[in-house]
Motif scaffolding. Structure first.
Motif, mmCIF file in Angstrom:
data_model
loop_
_atom_site.group_PDB
_atom_site.id
_atom_site.type_symbol
_atom_site.label_atom_id
_atom_site.label_comp_id
_atom_site.label_asym_id
_atom_site.label_seq_id
_atom_site.Cartn_x
_atom_site.Cartn_y
_atom_site.Cartn_z
ATOM 1 N N TYR A 1 0.825 -1.216 0.000
ATOM 2 C CA TYR A 1 0.000 0.000 0.000
ATOM 3 C C TYR A 1 0.858 1.264 0.000
ATOM 4 O O TYR A 1 0.607 2.190 -0.772
ATOM 5 C CB TYR A 1 -0.936 0.036 1.208
ATOM 6 N N GLN A 2 1.852 1.311 0.859
ATOM 7 C CA GLN A 2 2.578 2.567 1.050
ATOM 8 C C GLN A 2 3.345 3.001 -0.193
ATOM 9 O O GLN A 2 3.548 4.194 -0.408
ATOM 10 C CB GLN A 2 3.538 2.456 2.240
ATOM 11 N N GLU B 1 0.889 4.937 -1.999
ATOM 12 C CA GLU B 1 0.079 5.761 -1.099
ATOM 13 C C GLU B 1 -0.479 6.979 -1.816
ATOM 14 O O GLU B 1 0.241 7.679 -2.519
ATOM 15 C CB GLU B 1 0.908 6.228 0.098
ATOM 16 N N GLU C 1 0.500 14.586 0.217
ATOM 17 C CA GLU C 1 0.925 13.190 0.090
ATOM 18 C C GLU C 1 1.895 13.022 -1.071
ATOM 19 O O GLU C 1 2.805 12.194 -1.024
ATOM 20 C CB GLU C 1 -0.284 12.277 -0.123
ATOM 21 N N ALA D 1 5.406 8.089 -0.706
ATOM 22 C CA ALA D 1 5.825 6.760 -1.144
ATOM 23 C C ALA D 1 7.345 6.679 -1.275
ATOM 24 O O ALA D 1 7.946 5.632 -1.023
ATOM 25 C CB ALA D 1 5.163 6.407 -2.474
ATOM 26 N N TYR E 1 8.796 6.291 2.169
ATOM 27 C CA TYR E 1 8.653 4.915 2.642
ATOM 28 C C TYR E 1 9.708 4.023 1.995
ATOM 29 O O TYR E 1 10.300 3.150 2.650
ATOM 30 C CB TYR E 1 7.257 4.378 2.331
ATOM 31 N N HIS F 1 4.516 11.717 8.900
ATOM 32 C CA HIS F 1 3.072 11.490 9.036
ATOM 33 C C HIS F 1 2.527 11.968 10.379
ATOM 34 O O HIS F 1 1.346 12.293 10.476
ATOM 35 C CB HIS F 1 2.749 10.013 8.820
#
Length: 347
Positions: free
Chosen positions: A152-153, A156, A182, A193, A196, A278
């Motif tokens: 998912y990330q 994101e 984001e 992303a 991450y 975050h």
């Protein structure tokens, strides 16, 4: 550009290979996607647990990924092929029905105050996973956690972007404000992303997009599929708004706990930066998502309150199941990744 930056940039643009099948549906789907687009017989879908079934959720993930980056060697024309859409629809019906049966809501609040209801959901104690990460997780367990979340990330905010043309006015402006942040507020290196990916790289993990698709079980894929399903259907735009709002409202503390756990183990800023970002960003996003995006949507369409709440309860429910699975594996000292997956670090 540093060597690490070059590796990260290269991996970001890689296209993932098709995954290994996990049952009759994925065997048929993966096999046909290797060839020229054309009609193919749709295998029957018979999942014992549509919220966690490996075959169902891998097949659904593959169908959805055709709308994201696709797969290496797969013809882009498969994205909108009627046979793929037919299969996807069958899989979605199984998944959506199970979500509504397990996490569905009754009537919307009598006064239509879904905003207050969302606050109530956010105020409930969440899954104990983040507290475990803060206080007890080992280095290997943190690596597992990063792998599980990577599907998912590393995409994101992409699923929520599909809702942009489906909203207007204050709801659209609120969604775009969250999305812009984001996506790094115009700075490619600050895309969440990418942050991450940097965390994974610093932990010695494979940072390729979709690198761990074969590693994670169906229940974890369900946490990705739910956002793709909400995003790809205009009729589910209110559920997507509820999903995003509750995610933002519950994110800051969970990410703080994860970052604190990483610092407890002596990990540096490159690992924790995504989580620290975050904590700061989502303490603002939650207000925007709740009052502007959801509030604006409900002003335009008060009848959407029930679907907003469904999106929130379905997301928190499936996320809790995934978190409980991970914790249970760790406490039993059992592998949380699929047994046929070899390794977790870069070769």
């Amino acid at each position: 550009m540093t060597a690490v930056a070059r590796v990260a940039e290269t991996s970001e643009h890689e296209i993932a290979p098709l995954p290994a099948p996990r049952g009759v549906v994925t065997e048929a789907l993966v096999d046909v996607l290797k060839g020229e687009p054309g009609p193919f017989p749709i295998p029957g879908v018979a999942a014992s647990d549509p919220l966690a079934d490996d075959d169902l959720h891998l097949a659904l993930y593959v169908c959805y990924e055709l709308h994201y980056r696709g797969f290496a060697g797969v013809d882009d024309r498969w994205e909108w092929h009627p046979s793929v859409l037919d299969l996807r629809g069958r899989l979605e019906r199984e998944f959506e029905t199970a979500l509504r049966e397990r996490f569905g809501v009754g009537e919307a609040p009598a006064d239509g105050d879904a905003v207050a209801a969302l606050k109530g959901i956010a105020a409930q104690p969440g899954p104990p996973l983040s507290r475990y990460l803060r206080d007890e997780a080992t280095l290997e367990q943190l690596r597992d956690y990063l792998i599980h979340r990577s599907l998912y990330q590393l995409k994101e905010a992409d699923p929520h972007a599909w809702a942009i043309p489906r909203m207007t006015g204050r709801a659209k402006a609120g969604l775009l404000e969250v999305e812009f942040d984001e996506f790094g507020s115009g700075r490619a290196e600050r895309i969440h992303a990418v942050l991450y990916r940097n965390s994974m790289d610093a932990m010695g993990l494979d940072i390729g997009y979709g690198a761990y698709l074969d590693a994670v079980p169906g229940l974890v894929l369900a946490t990705v599929n739910i956002s793709s399903m909400f995003g790809l259907h205009r009729r589910m735009r209110a559920a997507l708004a509820g999903h995003l709002a509750i995610s933002e409202m519950t994110s800051a503390l969970a990410n703080k706990n994860a970052a604190d756990g990483m610092r407890r183990l002596g990990l540096g800023d490159r690992v924790t930066e995504f989580f620290d970002e975050h904590v700061t960003a989502d303490s603002v996003h939650d207000v925007i998502a709740l009052h502007d995006m959801v509030g604006g949507l409900l002003e335009q369409d008060p009848g959407a309150a029930r679907e907003v709440l469904f999106g929130a309860t379905a997301w928190t429910g499936i996320d809790a199941l995934s978190s409980e699975y991970l914790l249970d594996c760790w406490r039993k000292d059992e592998p949380s990744l699929r047994p046929d997956h070899l390794g977790g670090a870069r070769p």
